[in-house]
Design a protein around this motif. Sequence first.
Motif, PDB file in Angstrom:
ATOM      1  N   GLY C 173       0.820  -1.205   0.000  1.00  0.00           N
ATOM      2  CA  GLY C 173       0.000   0.000   0.000  1.00  0.00           C
ATOM      3  C   GLY C 173       0.859   1.261   0.000  1.00  0.00           C
ATOM      4  O   GLY C 173       0.578   2.215  -0.718  1.00  0.00           O
ATOM      5  N   LEU C 174       1.927   1.238   0.798  1.00  0.00           N
ATOM      6  CA  LEU C 174       2.827   2.403   0.848  1.00  0.00           C
ATOM      7  C   LEU C 174       3.487   2.630  -0.506  1.00  0.00           C
ATOM      8  O   LEU C 174       3.689   3.761  -0.933  1.00  0.00           O
ATOM      9  CB  LEU C 174       3.890   2.207   1.930  1.00  0.00           C
ATOM     10  CG  LEU C 174       3.393   2.254   3.380  1.00  0.00           C
ATOM     11  CD1 LEU C 174       4.445   1.736   4.343  1.00  0.00           C
ATOM     12  CD2 LEU C 174       2.982   3.662   3.766  1.00  0.00           C
ATOM     13  N   MET C 175       3.804   1.532  -1.193  1.00  0.00           N
ATOM     14  CA  MET C 175       4.408   1.643  -2.530  1.00  0.00           C
ATOM     15  C   MET C 175       3.453   2.330  -3.492  1.00  0.00           C
ATOM     16  O   MET C 175       3.844   3.219  -4.250  1.00  0.00           O
ATOM     17  CB  MET C 175       4.774   0.263  -3.067  1.00  0.00           C
ATOM     18  CG  MET C 175       6.014  -0.334  -2.442  1.00  0.00           C
ATOM     19  SD  MET C 175       6.311  -1.998  -3.103  1.00  0.00           S
ATOM     20  CE  MET C 175       7.995  -2.244  -2.533  1.00  0.00           C
ATOM     21  N   VAL C 176       2.185   1.908  -3.466  1.00  0.00           N
ATOM     22  CA  VAL C 176       1.208   2.522  -4.365  1.00  0.00           C
ATOM     23  C   VAL C 176       1.078   4.015  -4.045  1.00  0.00           C
ATOM     24  O   VAL C 176       0.907   4.845  -4.931  1.00  0.00           O
ATOM     25  CB  VAL C 176      -0.160   1.811  -4.256  1.00  0.00           C
ATOM     26  CG1 VAL C 176      -1.193   2.502  -5.131  1.00  0.00           C
ATOM     27  CG2 VAL C 176      -0.027   0.356  -4.654  1.00  0.00           C
ATOM     28  N   ALA C 177       1.213   4.355  -2.751  1.00  0.00           N
ATOM     29  CA  ALA C 177       1.080   5.754  -2.353  1.00  0.00           C
ATOM     30  C   ALA C 177       2.219   6.623  -2.898  1.00  0.00           C
ATOM     31  O   ALA C 177       2.077   7.840  -2.977  1.00  0.00           O
ATOM     32  CB  ALA C 177       1.021   5.870  -0.834  1.00  0.00           C
ATOM     33  N   THR C 178       3.353   6.011  -3.264  1.00  0.00           N
ATOM     34  CA  THR C 178       4.460   6.831  -3.777  1.00  0.00           C
ATOM     35  C   THR C 178       4.277   7.180  -5.255  1.00  0.00           C
ATOM     36  O   THR C 178       5.031   7.984  -5.790  1.00  0.00           O
ATOM     37  CB  THR C 178       5.822   6.123  -3.628  1.00  0.00           C
ATOM     38  OG1 THR C 178       5.781   4.899  -4.350  1.00  0.00           O
ATOM     39  CG2 THR C 178       6.169   5.862  -2.189  1.00  0.00           C
ATOM     40  N   ILE C 179       3.286   6.568  -5.901  1.00  0.00           N
ATOM     41  CA  ILE C 179       3.053   6.878  -7.321  1.00  0.00           C
ATOM     42  C   ILE C 179       2.548   8.302  -7.462  1.00  0.00           C
ATOM     43  O   ILE C 179       1.703   8.741  -6.690  1.00  0.00           O
ATOM     44  CB  ILE C 179       2.017   5.890  -7.919  1.00  0.00           C
ATOM     45  CG1 ILE C 179       2.583   4.481  -7.918  1.00  0.00           C
ATOM     46  CG2 ILE C 179       1.596   6.321  -9.317  1.00  0.00           C
ATOM     47  CD1 ILE C 179       1.594   3.417  -8.352  1.00  0.00           C
ATOM     48  N   GLY C 180       3.093   9.029  -8.431  1.00  0.00           N
ATOM     49  CA  GLY C 180       2.592  10.379  -8.695  1.00  0.00           C
ATOM     50  C   GLY C 180       3.661  11.432  -8.507  1.00  0.00           C
ATOM     51  O   GLY C 180       4.842  11.166  -8.672  1.00  0.00           O
ATOM     52  N   THR C 181       3.214  12.644  -8.166  1.00  0.00           N
ATOM     53  CA  THR C 181       4.130  13.767  -8.041  1.00  0.00           C
ATOM     54  C   THR C 181       4.820  13.735  -6.681  1.00  0.00           C
ATOM     55  O   THR C 181       4.171  13.566  -5.660  1.00  0.00           O
ATOM     56  CB  THR C 181       3.352  15.083  -8.187  1.00  0.00           C
ATOM     57  OG1 THR C 181       2.548  14.997  -9.348  1.00  0.00           O
ATOM     58  CG2 THR C 181       4.289  16.235  -8.320  1.00  0.00           C
ATOM     59  N   ASP C 182       6.138  13.907  -6.697  1.00  0.00           N
ATOM     60  CA  ASP C 182       6.890  13.913  -5.454  1.00  0.00           C
ATOM     61  C   ASP C 182       6.480  15.109  -4.592  1.00  0.00           C
ATOM     62  O   ASP C 182       6.372  16.226  -5.093  1.00  0.00           O
ATOM     63  CB  ASP C 182       8.386  13.983  -5.770  1.00  0.00           C
ATOM     64  CG  ASP C 182       9.222  13.961  -4.514  1.00  0.00           C
ATOM     65  OD1 ASP C 182       9.424  12.849  -4.003  1.00  0.00           O
ATOM     66  OD2 ASP C 182       9.639  15.021  -4.044  1.00  0.00           O
ATOM     67  N   LEU C 198      -0.241  11.118 -12.675  1.00  0.00           N
ATOM     68  CA  LEU C 198       0.450  12.267 -12.081  1.00  0.00           C
ATOM     69  C   LEU C 198      -0.079  12.631 -10.708  1.00  0.00           C
ATOM     70  O   LEU C 198       0.679  12.957  -9.803  1.00  0.00           O
ATOM     71  CB  LEU C 198       0.275  13.487 -12.985  1.00  0.00           C
ATOM     72  CG  LEU C 198       1.306  13.679 -14.069  1.00  0.00           C
ATOM     73  CD1 LEU C 198       1.061  15.004 -14.743  1.00  0.00           C
ATOM     74  CD2 LEU C 198       2.684  13.649 -13.452  1.00  0.00           C
ATOM     75  N   ALA C 199      -1.386  12.616 -10.569  1.00  0.00           N
ATOM     76  CA  ALA C 199      -1.981  13.037  -9.303  1.00  0.00           C
ATOM     77  C   ALA C 199      -2.031  11.875  -8.315  1.00  0.00           C
ATOM     78  O   ALA C 199      -2.681  11.966  -7.291  1.00  0.00           O
ATOM     79  CB  ALA C 199      -3.372  13.604  -9.542  1.00  0.00           C
ATOM     80  N   GLY C 200      -1.362  10.776  -8.638  1.00  0.00           N
ATOM     81  CA  GLY C 200      -1.380   9.616  -7.751  1.00  0.00           C
ATOM     82  C   GLY C 200      -2.575   8.729  -8.016  1.00  0.00           C
ATOM     83  O   GLY C 200      -3.380   9.000  -8.900  1.00  0.00           O
ATOM     84  N   VAL C 201      -2.665   7.649  -7.248  1.00  0.00           N
ATOM     85  CA  VAL C 201      -3.770   6.711  -7.414  1.00  0.00           C
ATOM     86  C   VAL C 201      -4.811   7.014  -6.339  1.00  0.00           C
ATOM     87  O   VAL C 201      -4.493   7.080  -5.164  1.00  0.00           O
ATOM     88  CB  VAL C 201      -3.266   5.262  -7.252  1.00  0.00           C
ATOM     89  CG1 VAL C 201      -4.421   4.290  -7.328  1.00  0.00           C
ATOM     90  CG2 VAL C 201      -2.236   4.946  -8.308  1.00  0.00           C
TER      91      VAL C 201
END
Lengths: 164, 315, 503
Positions: C173-182, C198-201
Amino acid sequence: MANRRDLIGGLAAIAIGAGYLSMALEIRHSALDDAVGPAGLPKVLAFLMIGLGAILCVKAALAGGPARPAGPVSDEAATAEATGIRFSGIARAGGLLAIAAAYLLVVHPLGYLPSIFMLLVAASLYGGAALTWRVFAIGAGGAVFYWLLFVQLLGIPLPPGILG
Amino acid sequence: MKAIKAAILAAALGLAAQQAAADDYPVDTVTLVTHSSVGGGSDVFLRELAKYLGPKLGANVIVENVKGGSGANAMARLVASPADGSVFYATTPTFIYTSLLSNPEATYKDLEPLVNVFSDPEVIYTAAGSDFKSLKDVVAKAKESRGTWGAANPASLERQLLERLKTAAGVEAAIVTHEGGGDMMINVLNGTLDIGVGEVQELQSQLEAKQVRILATFTADRIATQPDVPTVKESGYDVVARKFRGLAGPKGLPENVIAAWEKAIPELLEDPDYKAAYTAANLRPEFIPHDEYVTFIDEFGTDTAKFLKDSGVIE
Amino acid sequence: MAMFSQALDVLLTTPAVFFAIIGVAWGILGGALPGLSPSITMALLLPFTYSLDPASAIVLLAATYIGAEYGGSIPAILIRTPGTNAAAATVIDGFEMNRQGKAGLALGISLYSGVIGSLIGLVMLVALSEPLSAVALSFRPPSYFALGILGLSVIASLSGGSLVKGLIAAVLGLMVATIGTDPVTGGNRFTFGTADLLAGVEPVLIMVGLFAVSELFVQTAEQGGQIRVESRARIEFPGIALARRLVPAQIIGSIIGTFEGVMPGAGGTVASFMSYNEARRWSRHKEEFGNGSPEGVAAPETANNTVAATAIIPLLSFGIPGSNSTAVLLGGFLIHGITVGPMIFVKSASTVYGLYGGMLVASIALLFIGMAMMGPCIWLVNRPRAYLNAFILALIFSGVFSIHQSLFDLVLVLIAGVVGFAMRMLKFPFLPTVLGLVLGYLIESNYRRSLVLSGGDHSIFLEDPIAVGFLAVAAVFVIGSLLQPALAAWRSRRRGEIRDVRG
């Protein structure tokens, strides 16, 4: 066969961790970076995942027999325990996935109403409904109902397709 | 969204009677696309604009929200639309940042800037109870210890302004990015940050309640509502920015469409009712005609690209 | 007193009461449709608020929020799919109760806990706005980081059998949360070059996939293998004994809900998971949790409805929307030219008091509208399995499409469904995944923000009293739950010894 299941799970975790790590290493450095950087947390997560996967593999290899869950049993565990789905089951689930994927392919060209009708009919039949006029009647009724709900009432621009 | 369109259409139809005479705009309905969600800053601005624009332009004006991808989806929608004056995109610096940072299929370079309508003054503010009386104080603190400066979003115009200020003042301040202006406001109010950068209208309520104080503005000249506040440039650091709010269309807009807008927007900005509305919302009218605006956006894009490249965010 | 007379005045002179009722009904409907989050349900109403007076417009939106937070529990209980993010914790015991044929009771508990949560939240909003906004103001980045860690510490007790598996699920879950803009540099991470990421999942996509789609896959895979329980198509409210038993859980839910609501960025999902966990910790019937505990439904459902009221506190006090839903509410104010923030109590007092009054009406209306809507819902889920599953699939696809009008989101949901199916095959719990996904951004961004503030010095976390407090509590939780099996084993052995002696 809890131990084999855990072995697969552990190996999958290692694979996911490794794949994620290789992508994390590609993250660009920039002058706007802070001390941790954009790749900081991802790297930690990747190593954690690999490490945890390895622990699970080792435990599974050592356990040998079916592991008994300690502590409160979650409902997920209970479901999987009770069912013991076999390969044929997985294949059947794959069929449902194919129906869902087909919907994604046709919804834009055909439009929402016909596509959702086809989805309802196909999924009902696949789920074991008898092939009679009822399936089509219920499918048509459901499609119109959803169309009224989402397109008319909620005003969501679902693809109009051939009817639009 | 269909329901929204219907609602706006109904509002626009009420105005239809007045516009019949002046009707030489090539299309009947103009769609203004925004990536902002319904009720968001850009959206409210656009809906207000749409209300008054119809009669001036001689067409129905409706607003469409194309969300997702921080504007990438909206730009894609524009590029796929005909260049006949029927569809425009409400631009803010976001569309340039998104184009540069995420390499979407359609970027700001694939669009043709039309005209600019407003500019939002970017200001430096601090908590009312803080010791900073001027920008000099802030810089002095950053020199002796460690300054903490806040920008609302990562890789935004605000961040870029602070990085430039940091260089101009020759200090090492920590620039803390947030998830929007509200998030940052809390950290300014509780003293975590020395200063924050934001648009005046975002601070309106806190200014009235005397919870924050503006130290300097990034505008070229002092702003009318805050005549005592010096610009950053006056304070001795040559950093000036214009956060623009304008429109852009697909490439190849016909001459008569451009002419119609160049005529309608200045008229609109003088309209007393509309003037009252946008003054209350703290928007500053800044009409930029087509030719100038094309150059302006191009320069803005080049500057931003240079900043992002120099700092290594993009290649 | 001026407040009450102004509130009454608004309720009597504007159609606010009518819109409070409409809002609740609409909210329950939107909340019950998987994919339509409370904020989307509210946003769909925004265009109609243009033509209303300000008080009615705001009341309509706030009532929708209240209704949606309750509505999310209906599919959570009936089809194992949280209709809203904040109903994810309700799935655990709610669906289990349904499986035992107690769907009506689970829905009754959820409804009356939701009403209680709304009322308590409203009292907090009206009476304690000022002190609570001071709490929100005292939260600095290190405090938020610690809050996130505290939230993650719940994982240990959501992991079911194996802690290692629970942790793997959480890391996923934490990995999926890193998707998107830093959060710091604004660069892209793990977006595979598509603007859609871009805006995350959106957490709701993963939740719908993990819970609902994987459930459809499992049911297809085991076709005919499972015995179905007919849910009685009647709503049941708990008797006095049970109602008394639920009180501690509801108190826990409303306290946690109050604080999580006030803090921008924390929100209902975290509140409901944490109150579920705390309700279990303090319960006398711990063993029932996970096996259909009524308290396991009451605690999170009280919490998320409390959040729906207290989340308005930072909005009114600072003009800061702490969640998507309050951002839409802010939009409602903006549309009517009302600047939200500290001056609102001075400049638009009657609208604010009208809002309070309207929310009271909405909380009470929730009870009756909720009851009326429940029968049809239960009837629907008792239809033959083949049709029901087809309709659920179609519902998911339509609901998810409404978020961004994007097919890409549907693809994500299907991927999450496949992952969920695999996790269930391999006996991984997926609640930790949901928690990791919801908390990942909060933790990472505030950790890094803290270090930027301190210049890389970790002592900033020890200088912040709130952070120290939270981290200490989190440590106690984790150590406690690690020791619990050992402790239980030791106790049972002792009991065995005593028995041996006696025997």
